[in-house]
Design a protein around this motif. Structure first.
Motif, PDB file in Angstrom:
ATOM      1  N   UNK A 193       0.890  -1.448   0.123  1.00 22.52           N
ATOM      2  CA  UNK A 193       0.084  -0.068  -0.086  1.00 22.52           C
ATOM      3  C   UNK A 193       0.894   1.267  -0.137  1.00 22.52           C
ATOM      4  N   UNK A 194       0.734   2.242  -1.157  1.00 20.72           N
ATOM      5  CA  UNK A 194       1.671   3.287  -0.937  1.00 20.72           C
ATOM      6  C   UNK A 194       0.733   4.474  -0.832  1.00 20.72           C
ATOM      7  N   UNK A 195       1.432   5.566  -0.449  1.00 20.61           N
ATOM      8  CA  UNK A 195       0.943   6.800  -0.334  1.00 20.61           C
ATOM      9  C   UNK A 195       1.786   7.636   0.241  1.00 20.61           C
ATOM     10  N   UNK A 196       1.259   9.149   0.325  1.00 28.07           N
ATOM     11  CA  UNK A 196       1.690  10.422   1.066  1.00 28.07           C
ATOM     12  C   UNK A 196       1.276  10.494   2.485  1.00 28.07           C
ATOM     13  N   UNK A 197       2.037  10.912   3.114  1.00 30.24           N
ATOM     14  CA  UNK A 197       1.788  11.632   4.685  1.00 30.24           C
ATOM     15  C   UNK A 197       0.712  10.669   5.300  1.00 30.24           C
ATOM     16  N   UNK A 198       1.308   9.292   5.415  1.00 36.78           N
ATOM     17  CA  UNK A 198       0.497   8.312   5.765  1.00 36.78           C
ATOM     18  C   UNK A 198       0.701   8.178   7.703  1.00 36.78           C
ATOM     19  N   UNK A 199       1.497   8.799   7.967  1.00 36.70           N
ATOM     20  CA  UNK A 199       1.957   8.754   9.634  1.00 36.70           C
ATOM     21  C   UNK A 199       0.471   8.924  10.377  1.00 36.70           C
ATOM     22  N   UNK A 200      -0.081  10.053  10.074  1.00 34.06           N
ATOM     23  CA  UNK A 200      -1.427  10.321  10.707  1.00 34.06           C
ATOM     24  C   UNK A 200      -2.584   9.220  10.472  1.00 34.06           C
ATOM     25  N   UNK A 201      -2.607   8.697   9.153  1.00 32.49           N
ATOM     26  CA  UNK A 201      -3.296   7.601   8.905  1.00 32.49           C
ATOM     27  C   UNK A 201      -3.162   6.513   9.799  1.00 32.49           C
ATOM     28  N   UNK A 202      -1.952   5.868  10.137  1.00 33.51           N
ATOM     29  CA  UNK A 202      -1.604   5.018  11.124  1.00 33.51           C
ATOM     30  C   UNK A 202      -2.232   5.162  12.187  1.00 33.51           C
ATOM     31  N   UNK A 203      -2.026   6.319  12.708  1.00 31.62           N
ATOM     32  CA  UNK A 203      -2.580   6.838  14.210  1.00 31.62           C
ATOM     33  C   UNK A 203      -4.064   6.516  14.265  1.00 31.62           C
ATOM     34  N   UNK A 204      -4.748   7.129  13.030  1.00 31.26           N
ATOM     35  CA  UNK A 204      -6.155   6.807  13.116  1.00 31.26           C
ATOM     36  C   UNK A 204      -6.716   5.297  13.057  1.00 31.26           C
ATOM     37  N   UNK A 205      -5.873   4.665  12.114  1.00 38.59           N
ATOM     38  CA  UNK A 205      -6.221   3.232  12.084  1.00 38.59           C
ATOM     39  C   UNK A 205      -6.143   2.327  13.433  1.00 38.59           C
ATOM     40  N   UNK A 206      -5.051   2.992  14.064  1.00 35.17           N
ATOM     41  CA  UNK A 206      -4.554   2.027  15.156  1.00 35.17           C
ATOM     42  C   UNK A 206      -5.943   2.219  16.393  1.00 35.17           C
ATOM     43  N   UNK A 207      -6.519   3.437  16.280  1.00 33.59           N
ATOM     44  CA  UNK A 207      -7.296   3.839  17.034  1.00 33.59           C
ATOM     45  C   UNK A 207      -8.873   2.868  16.893  1.00 33.59           C
ATOM     46  N   UNK A 208      -8.901   2.533  15.571  1.00 34.18           N
ATOM     47  CA  UNK A 208      -9.971   1.713  14.757  1.00 34.18           C
ATOM     48  C   UNK A 208      -9.769   0.241  15.075  1.00 34.18           C
ATOM     49  N   UNK A 209      -8.439  -0.044  15.812  1.00 34.84           N
ATOM     50  CA  UNK A 209      -8.002  -1.682  15.870  1.00 34.84           C
ATOM     51  C   UNK A 209      -7.635  -2.187  14.674  1.00 34.84           C
ATOM     52  N   UNK A 210      -6.958  -1.222  13.644  1.00 36.02           N
ATOM     53  CA  UNK A 210      -6.602  -1.726  12.435  1.00 36.02           C
ATOM     54  C   UNK A 210      -4.773  -1.660  12.461  1.00 36.02           C
ATOM     55  N   UNK A 211      -4.108  -2.488  12.200  1.00 38.39           N
ATOM     56  CA  UNK A 211      -2.546  -2.268  11.903  1.00 38.39           C
ATOM     57  C   UNK A 211      -2.422  -2.309  10.676  1.00 38.39           C
ATOM     58  N   UNK A 212      -1.644  -1.109  10.263  1.00 40.15           N
ATOM     59  CA  UNK A 212      -1.280  -1.053   8.766  1.00 40.15           C
ATOM     60  C   UNK A 212       0.156  -1.764   8.409  1.00 40.15           C
ATOM     61  N   UNK A 213       0.136  -2.826   7.686  1.00 43.17           N
ATOM     62  CA  UNK A 213       1.303  -3.616   7.104  1.00 43.17           C
ATOM     63  C   UNK A 213       1.605  -3.139   5.885  1.00 43.17           C
ATOM     64  N   UNK A 214       3.024  -3.474   5.535  1.00 45.99           N
ATOM     65  CA  UNK A 214       3.485  -3.325   4.215  1.00 45.99           C
ATOM     66  C   UNK A 214       2.890  -1.927   3.484  1.00 45.99           C
ATOM     67  N   UNK A 215       3.142  -0.670   4.319  1.00 42.95           N
ATOM     68  CA  UNK A 215       2.631   0.545   4.057  1.00 42.95           C
ATOM     69  C   UNK A 215       4.043   1.331   3.507  1.00 42.95           C
ATOM     70  N   UNK A 216       4.233   1.867   2.405  1.00 41.35           N
ATOM     71  CA  UNK A 216       5.399   2.576   1.961  1.00 41.35           C
ATOM     72  C   UNK A 216       4.972   4.215   1.779  1.00 41.35           C
TER      73      UNK A 216
END
Length: 220
Positions: free
Chosen positions: A104-127
């Protein structure tokens, strides 16, 4: 080729570049039900590479809690899928984001990882693509607009009024739909071009090849 001698084009230069060609509206799918999710399940879960971004309704008051993401965008080279977030859609998407065999590729994903963690989703293989431009002599993060200008000499317009619009609304405007799709589709093109130019780390490159993602022979 020595990419380090290529400066980031100025704002004025970028305005002279051809405008970014987005996916057509018929190739952008807005999804707000589990039934729609099921209809694209196989396509989504077998794609080796997905462009990724999210949009959230902006917060304006001090202390106001961010309840996003309200829209999750995933894109292949052919289509963009815009998921209007609900509990059942997050459950559907969880295996995709946690899948280590999809990039999964994108820009400015640090905040996304934080939001998803709050939803009990861990982001794997993110670039995080913003950090992939050191070969150009750029050690600070590069935004999607400058990345498109550097790699393709393309003007990738970014509208502040659309980016700060209400992404939680039930019916998205055409401008919101096109904006959201572009933010997930462009990272796919950028990743493929960086791969073609040999500018990604060996670890990422080897992982991409292992997953069957091969560099395009020519620009976009």
């Amino acid at each position: 080729m020595d990419h380090s001698i290529q400066p980031v084009p100025s704002k004025e230069q970028i305005l002279t570049f051809p405008r970014f060609k987005n996916l057509s509206l018929e190739n952008i799918v807005v999804i707000n039900s589990l039934q729609q999710c099921k209809s694209i399940e196989n396509t989504l879960k077998t794609a080796p590479l997905l462009g990724f971004d999210t949009e959230s309704k902006p917060t304006f008051s001090k202390g106001e809690v961010q309840t996003g993401p309200h829209l999750i965008q995933l894109a292949t080279r052919e289509k963009a899928y815009l998921f209007q977030v609900s509990t059942e859609i997050l459950v559907f998407l969880k295996p995709v984001f946690e899948n280590k065999d999809q990039i999964k590729v994108g820009f400015g994903l640090k905040n996304d990882a934080h939001l998803f963690r709050k939803k009990d989703i861990e982001l794997n293989n993110i670039i995080e693509l913003s950090k992939s431009f050191s070969s150009f002599g750029l050690n600070n993060p590069v935004g999607i607009k400058n990345a498109m200008a550097l790699l393709f000499q393309i003007n990738f317009p970014k509208s502040k009024s659309i980016s700060t619009s209400n992404w939680a609304r039930k019916t998205l405007t055409q401008q919101q739909i096109e904006y959201a799709a572009a933010d997930a589709y462009a990272p796919v093109l950028i990743f493929e071009e960086l791969l073609r130019l040999g500018l990604l780390s060996k670890t990422i490159e080897n992982n991409a090849l292992k997953l069957g993602i091969h560099p395009n022979k020519s620009n976009n």
